[in-house]
Design a protein around this motif. Structure first.
Motif, short mmCIF file in Angstrom:
data_model
loop_
_atom_site.label_atom_id
_atom_site.label_comp_id
_atom_site.label_asym_id
_atom_site.label_seq_id
_atom_site.Cartn_x
_atom_site.Cartn_y
_atom_site.Cartn_z
N ASP A 1 4.05 -39.58 -7.05
CA ASP A 1 4.08 -40.20 -8.38
C ASP A 1 4.22 -39.13 -9.45
O ASP A 1 4.96 -39.32 -10.43
CB ASP A 1 2.81 -41.02 -8.61
CG ASP A 1 2.77 -42.29 -7.78
OD1 ASP A 1 3.84 -42.70 -7.25
OD2 ASP A 1 1.68 -42.88 -7.67
N ALA A 2 3.53 -38.02 -9.30
CA ALA A 2 3.61 -36.93 -10.27
C ALA A 2 5.03 -36.37 -10.31
O ALA A 2 5.55 -36.07 -11.39
CB ALA A 2 2.60 -35.85 -9.93
N GLU A 3 5.65 -36.23 -9.15
CA GLU A 3 7.04 -35.75 -9.10
C GLU A 3 7.99 -36.72 -9.79
O GLU A 3 8.90 -36.31 -10.49
CB GLU A 3 7.49 -35.55 -7.66
CG GLU A 3 7.08 -34.23 -7.07
CD GLU A 3 7.72 -33.99 -5.72
OE1 GLU A 3 8.89 -34.37 -5.52
OE2 GLU A 3 7.03 -33.41 -4.86
N ASP A 4 7.75 -38.01 -9.59
CA ASP A 4 8.60 -39.04 -10.21
C ASP A 4 8.51 -39.00 -11.72
O ASP A 4 9.48 -39.29 -12.42
CB ASP A 4 8.23 -40.44 -9.72
CG ASP A 4 8.64 -40.68 -8.28
OD1 ASP A 4 9.46 -39.90 -7.74
OD2 ASP A 4 8.14 -41.65 -7.68
N GLU A 5 7.33 -38.65 -12.24
CA GLU A 5 7.14 -38.58 -13.69
C GLU A 5 7.86 -37.41 -14.33
O GLU A 5 8.17 -37.43 -15.51
CB GLU A 5 5.65 -38.53 -14.02
CG GLU A 5 4.92 -39.82 -13.72
CD GLU A 5 3.41 -39.73 -13.96
OE1 GLU A 5 2.95 -38.69 -14.46
OE2 GLU A 5 2.72 -40.71 -13.65
N ASN B 1 0.69 -39.94 -2.09
CA ASN B 1 1.24 -40.88 -3.08
C ASN B 1 1.07 -40.34 -4.49
O ASN B 1 1.99 -40.46 -5.32
CB ASN B 1 0.57 -42.24 -2.95
CG ASN B 1 1.02 -43.00 -1.73
OD1 ASN B 1 2.06 -42.70 -1.16
ND2 ASN B 1 0.24 -43.98 -1.32
N ALA B 2 -0.08 -39.76 -4.78
CA ALA B 2 -0.32 -39.19 -6.11
C ALA B 2 0.65 -38.05 -6.39
O ALA B 2 1.20 -37.94 -7.50
CB ALA B 2 -1.76 -38.72 -6.24
#
Length: 58
Positions: free
Chosen positions: A53-57, A49-50
């Motif tokens: 989330d980093a990719e989404d940012e 998940n982390a």
């Protein structure tokens, strides 16, 4: 992969680790290749998940 070749699951309701699809599908995470990985199921999910989330940012 069959239950005889390493399908390990983590039961999110009970916290138990089982070999094979013992728990209801909604209660289990996996399959994992070995018991140790199944015991880390929640950690592995948090790491994935982390990373997502980093990719989404980006």
């Amino acid at each position: 992969m069959s239950a005889t070749t390493g399908d390990w699951y983590y039961n999110v309701t009970t916290g138990e680790v089982t070999k094979g699809k013992v728990a209801h599908a909604l209660d289990r995470m996996g399959p994992y290749p070995d018991e140790a990985s199944a015991r880390r199921a929640l950690e592995i999910a948090a790491e994935r998940n982390a990373a997502a989330d980093a990719e989404d940012e980006d």
